[in-house]
Structure formats: C-alpha cells, structure tokens
Write an enzyme that holds these catalytic residues in place. Structure first.
Site, short mmCIF file in Angstrom:
data_model
loop_
_atom_site.label_atom_id
_atom_site.label_comp_id
_atom_site.label_asym_id
_atom_site.label_seq_id
_atom_site.Cartn_x
_atom_site.Cartn_y
_atom_site.Cartn_z
N PRO A 134 39.26 40.90 31.86
CA PRO A 134 38.71 41.64 32.99
C PRO A 134 37.43 42.43 32.70
CG PRO A 134 40.56 42.83 32.08
CD PRO A 134 40.47 41.53 31.32
N CYS A 135 36.34 41.72 32.49
CA CYS A 135 35.06 42.38 32.24
C CYS A 135 34.61 43.20 33.46
CB CYS A 135 34.00 41.38 31.82
SG CYS A 135 33.77 40.00 32.94
#
Length: 167
Positions: A134-135
C-alpha cells in the site's frame, strides 16, 4: 505462465497480474496489461493470458472495496529489486495500517533507516503491486499527497475509503 484480470472499482478499472503460484506480480488502476508487465522484474516476466474469472484475488479485492480493509494483507506478492533496502521497505510498507498513513520520514523510520527518506520515496515509486503493497498510505512530510502512479484522485479515494466514515 501468468494470468491477468480486471475488476471495476469506484475509481475505475483495477488490473492485477498473478503468477501460476498465486502471487501478485503487478497491479494498478488501469486496463493496460502491457504497461503493467513493464513493472514486473525481468526475471519474473512470463507469458500472460487473461483469466477465465477474477479468482481468489478478485474476491479479496472486492472484500477490501466492500470495507474489509485488512483483506489484502494475506495476499502473496512477488517483486524484485536491485537492493536489499527496497525489498525490506516493501515488506515494511505492508505493515502500515489502513487509516493510519505515514509520512515519508515516518516510513523511512519504520523501515529502520530514518535518514533514508529519499530511498523510502523511491521504494514507493518502484512498487509494482499497488494496493497489495500500500504505497498510497505514504504521504508527504507535511501531510500533503505526493505523486502516485495511478493518479492523486485514486490515492485520495483509497485514503478516504480506509479512514472510514467521517465524524
């Protein structure tokens, strides 16, 4: 052999490329499979075909979109890089909890190298498996949204989705 599938989401199409062993190798908010394949490390690239259905990965993504914000945590991913910090940083990124975004400085600290803010930002930029790693949960040091391969509108939606109903 790898396979790919596309789901409709509130922010547009989401496509994922999965290995025969079930690990996501690339994903993003696009229908452009050839573009996604360029994100897969050359050692991991294989012939890719459309999936007959969305499969287990699709069911997990739908669960996430329906509100089970931890549904993606157990999905295996497979991506490679040239350096040990980036590989470690990607693993650490998966520990950032939904609804609790970190700044790049906070993310660098979580990854064990507080001074490596640029390296932490580079790990975000090189992430091939959006959503699963989850950047989008990493924001500017001043709290503002910075670049996201799939657009700031998508990043904004994801962060709002994960923050729950507004009080």
């Amino acid at each position: 052999m790898m396979w790919h599938s596309t789901l409709d989401t509130p922010t547009g199409p989401f496509t994922y490329v999965v290995s025969s062993a079930g690990a996501v190798r690339a994903s993003g908010f696009t229908t452009d499979v050839p573009a996604l394949l360029t994100l897969v490390h050359p050692e991991l690239r294989e012939e890719t075909r459309p999936a007959a259905d969305a499969g287990a990965i699709g069911a997990v993504v739908r669960s996430y979109l329906d509100g089970d914000l931890t549904a993606l945590d157990a999905v295996p991913v497979e991506q490679r890089t040239g350096g040990p910090f980036t590989a470690h940083a990607w693993q650490v990124m998966r520990e950032i909890k939904p609804g609790s975004p970190l700044t790049y400085a906070g993310y660098a600290e979580l990854a064990g190298r507080p001074a490596a803010i640029r390296a932490a930002a580079a790990a975000c930029a090189r992430n091939a498996v959006a959503l699963f790693v989850p950047c989008h949960r990493v924001v500017g040091t001043d709290g503002t949204l910075r670049g996201y391969r799939w657009g700031l509108g998508v990043k904004t939606w994801l962060l709002e989705h994960e923050s729950g109903p507004m009080q």
